[in-house]
Scaffold this motif. Structure first.
Motif, mmCIF file in Angstrom:
data_model
loop_
_atom_site.group_PDB
_atom_site.id
_atom_site.type_symbol
_atom_site.label_atom_id
_atom_site.label_comp_id
_atom_site.label_asym_id
_atom_site.label_seq_id
_atom_site.Cartn_x
_atom_site.Cartn_y
_atom_site.Cartn_z
ATOM 1 N N SER A 60 0.813 -1.215 0.000
ATOM 2 C CA SER A 60 0.000 0.000 0.000
ATOM 3 C C SER A 60 0.846 1.263 0.000
ATOM 4 N N HIS A 64 2.602 6.035 -2.881
ATOM 5 C CA HIS A 64 3.276 7.187 -2.283
ATOM 6 C C HIS A 64 4.758 7.204 -2.655
ATOM 7 N N SER A 309 -0.682 4.318 2.234
ATOM 8 C CA SER A 309 -1.847 5.169 2.027
ATOM 9 C C SER A 309 -2.783 5.053 3.227
#
Length: 383
Positions: A60, A64, A309
């Motif tokens: 996840s 980013h 995230s």
């Protein structure tokens, strides 16, 4: 009478929710006070869930990481897409690429000289333009130059290192790059020099969306990582120790029904999964430090880039315990918990085909949006 019967439904639903919470809490207490076997099962479940949670958090974090790396690359870009060339002035700087290769490792570099006595634009990561004969180097390049391995490389740089480039001017911690200062006359021996009045690309509108291929890879990775965790929990729920079987049978003997005993068993898995969330968070923090010093195919990331995230992290924190309860309840459907003992159903179940076909069909559906991209890539390779 109808007006009096309506309120009776609310307490019943509240009792049902309260009963679920009480049964799950009792299972959690059994996981702690159930002896060595319970602790061993809980720790094994926590370790298995922790590994899955750590990998899910890393997966996840990819959007980013991808975005932060691209933003730093855009911020230090010196390419100009303007129709008119920038004219030299007191607030412009003349630059040229000066990259090189050393033992199959690419070293990025740029030489520069101010066009006037004004305030030329500074590239990210340094606090002043290097004078002629000076250079700023990345931490990885400085380490290489100071080592015995970089002895031959030092002869290629007739500059004196005056500092290291900050993180804002690097794509990753292992990047090899430098900014060197030369005189305006020295640009006569440099090819393809040009002038700029600012660094970085001008962003128009919203940021670019995540690459669909990368998004598909993240989705598939999360599913692949979550399945072993669910299988591990289901296995631990079905194959408990003898002490646990006796405890569940004793609960039936004192009046608990089958559903209650299953909820209590699910509470043990819930406690192990919550413990696993904490273990997974610790593993994730440890993995961040390791990834920050690793380079794969010339790509590296700063530790600060590896941030999951927030919506995905919340989904993971809620989905893992909920999945533990759900999988345990499903796994215990084939176990008969009776007052005189626990009987596991050894009768083979009828195999169903529909759910086996569902996964390949779902994978094909995810690939459909990428069909045009794959076709374009194939055409590019053919040409």
């Amino acid at each position: 009478m109808s007006g009096q019967d309506a309120p009776a439904e609310e307490p019943r639903s509240r009792v049902s929710v309260a009963r679920w919470a009480a049964d799950l809490a009792m299972g959690g207490r059994f996981a702690v006070t159930g002896g060595r076997e319970s602790w061993a099962r809980t720790i094994m479940t926590a370790v298995g869930v922790g590994l899955g949670v750590a990998l899910l958090l890393l997966a996840s974090s990819v959007p980013h990481m991808y975005q932060e790396r691209n933003d730093r690359g855009d911020a230090r870009s010196a390419l100009s897409f303007m129709d008119t060339e920038v004219k030299p002035g007191p607030e412009t700087i003349r630059i040229a690429s000066a990259g090189t290769t050393y033992r199959d490792r690419d070293i990025g570099g740029m030489v520069m000289a101010p066009d006037g006595k004004g305030k030329p634009p500074l590239p990210p990561g340094i606090d002043r333009i290097p004078a002629a004969g000076e250079m700023w180097v990345s931490p990885a390049l400085k380490k290489l130059l100071d080592s015995d391995e970089g002895k031959l490389l030092r002869d290629r740089f007739p500059y004196r290192a005056i500092g290291v480039i900050g993180d804002s001017g690097l794509s990753g911690p292992t990047e090899l790059t430098y900014y060197a200062g030369i005189s305006q006359k020295a640009f006569g021996h440099v090819n393809s020099s040009y002038h700029i009045d600012h660094w970085g690309k001008e962003k128009k509108g919203k940021s670019e969306p995540l690459d669909p291929a990368l998004l598909l890879l993240i989705i598939v990775g999360c599913v692949v990582l979550l399945l072993p965790v669910l299988i591990f929990i289901a296995t631990a729920a079905r194959f408990g120790g003898e002490r646990r079987d006796r405890r569940l049978a004793a609960l039936r003997l004192v009046g608990a029904d089958t559903h209650m005993t299953r909820r209590i068993a699910a509470g043990e898995s819930l406690f192990g999964s919550l413990f696993g969330l904490a273990v997974g968070a610790g593993m994730f923090l440890l993995a961040r430090q390791i990834i920050g010093s690793v380079e794969v195919w010339g790509i590296s990331f700063f530790t600060s880039d590896i941030v999951p995230s927030a919506p995905l992290a919340l989904v993971i924190a809620a989905a893992v315990p909920a999945s533990a309860v759900m999988v345990t309840l499903i796994a215990l459907r084939g176990i008969a918990i009776e007052p005189l003992g626990v009987v596991r159903n050894a009768k083979p179940k009828r195999r169903r085909l529909w759910w086996r076909l569902l996964l390949p069909l779902l994978g094909m559906a995810l690939l459909l949006p990428l069909a045009d991209g794959f076709g374009a890539a194939a055409a590019a390779v053919a040409t």
